[in-house]
Design a protein around this motif. Structure first.
Motif, PDB file in Angstrom:
ATOM      1  N   ALA A 123       0.700  -1.399   0.071  1.00 53.46           N
ATOM      2  CA  ALA A 123       0.093  -0.119  -0.128  1.00 53.46           C
ATOM      3  C   ALA A 123       0.846   1.477  -0.011  1.00 53.46           C
ATOM      4  O   ALA A 123       1.825   1.262   0.849  1.00 53.46           O
ATOM      5  N   SER A 154      -6.352  -2.731   6.302  1.00 54.28           N
ATOM      6  CA  SER A 154      -6.255  -2.375   4.932  1.00 54.28           C
ATOM      7  C   SER A 154      -8.011  -2.362   4.670  1.00 54.28           C
ATOM      8  O   SER A 154      -8.759  -2.767   5.370  1.00 54.28           O
ATOM      9  N   GLU A 188      -3.954   1.013  -2.666  1.00 51.97           N
ATOM     10  CA  GLU A 188      -3.514  -0.404  -2.185  1.00 51.97           C
ATOM     11  C   GLU A 188      -3.389  -0.994  -3.534  1.00 51.97           C
ATOM     12  O   GLU A 188      -4.126  -1.073  -4.431  1.00 51.97           O
TER      13      GLU A 188
END
Ligand SMILES: Cc1cc2nc3c(=O)[nH]c(=O)nc-3n(C[C@H](O)[C@H](O)[C@H](O)COP(=O)(O)O)c2cc1C
Length: 283
Positions: free
Chosen positions: A87, A125, A145
């Motif tokens: 990410a 996430s 991401e």
């Protein structure tokens, strides 16, 4: 007197050749770059944060991707090679954050060692699914991401791995998401100035961008419509020539018309809106 002022007073501005050295963006030029912290996953499932500025948009239509240039031996490179997921966290301009980015940018620390020094907070996430993903930095303005696309050659040499990172999700703080829609306020993103004299990293402070009008020719009007149209449904893209055809639609009806066309494209499973498609749905 500053050298820049001396130059301004001179009538003739003289260029001089600079030797092109390795790391030319730091040693043979001034080069503006973003400041990102890249999160990746270690063998033990921990999130590692590494500082990276050589991180730019690479494929902008189709397989939307970033390119990341990293030393082959970095934690980040090794984690991407093994688990592919990463990410890209865009950190806001605050001196204490930049200082910590420099600490997290010191080569040789293990993830355990360096993460003890991190002042950044990690949150899960935003990607869905059962796979394990690296955590993201809660202070970031926006996060891409990504997943490494290993179909591209990545190994230039040991000090230079080039990772094509396909963007799976972009998340942004709500405040800045709203600003993105209206385009009147900009997030305080710092610039890493590249220049290295050996002992410092140099960052420039964010200052509010100023607007410059685009030339008002026909092409530009169409590209404005294209910008608006492409945002309605990212899976449906508009050709500029198709947008040319809509220039006579009054502004107050434009969004409604665009949405109607996108709806029809969805019904017909059309993903690119061409002039021919517009002609076909006219009647
Ligand atoms: C602001 C900043 C930007 C950096 N950009 C890069 C870069 O683009 N590529 C790179 O290989 N190293 C870069 N570095 C050095 C890495 O951060 C350093 O190698 C660090 O050890 C990487 O962390 P990692 O081993 O956990 O991946 C940068 C360092 C700083 C402070």
């Amino acid at each position: 007197m500053k050298l820049s002022n001396i130059f301004r007073q001179e009538k003739d501005i003289a260029f001089e050749e600079i030797p092109i050295r390795d790391n030319f963006y730091q040693t043979s030029s001034f080069f503006p770059m973003p400041v990102t912290l890249i999160s990746t996953l270690t063998d033990d499932g921990l999130t590692n944060l590494g500082s990276y500025s050589l991180c730019f948009p690479h494929i902008i239509s189709g397989n939307h991707s970033m390119i990341l240039i990293s030393r082959g031996s970095s934690n980040t490179a090794q984690n991407i090679l093994k688990r592919k997921v990463a990410a890209i966290n865009f950190i806001p301009d605050r001196k204490k954050y930049m200082k910590n980015c420099v600490e997290l940018g010191y080569p040789g620390d293990t993830t355990e060692e360096k993460m003890k020094k991190s002042i950044f907070n990690l949150v899960p996430s935003m990607r869905e699914g059962n796979e394990k993903y690296p955590m993201i930095v809660s202070e970031a303005i926006q996060v891409f991401e990504c997943r490494w696309d290993d179909s591209f050659n990545y190994k230039i040499n040991e000090s230079e791995y080039h990772f094509v990172l396909r963007i799976e999700k972009i998340v942004m703080q709500t405040y800045w998401k709203d600003a993105l829609e209206t385009g009147v306020e900009f997030p305080p993103l710092p610039v890493d100035y590249g220049f290295r004299e050996g002992i410092h990293f140099w960052f420039s402070k964010f200052s509010a961008p100023y607007a410059v009008d685009v030339p008002s020719d026909r092409q530009v009007e169409a590209s404005h419509i294209q910008f608006q149209a492409n945002r309605i449904d990212p899976s449906i893209q508009w050709e500029l020539e198709a947008c040319e055809k809509l220039k006579k639609v009054p502004k107050i009806f434009l969004n409604k018309v665009l949405k109607g066309i996108v709806q029809e494209a969805n019904n017909q499973k059309v993903t690119i809106i061409t002039p021919a498609f517009l002609d076909s749905i006219k009647n």
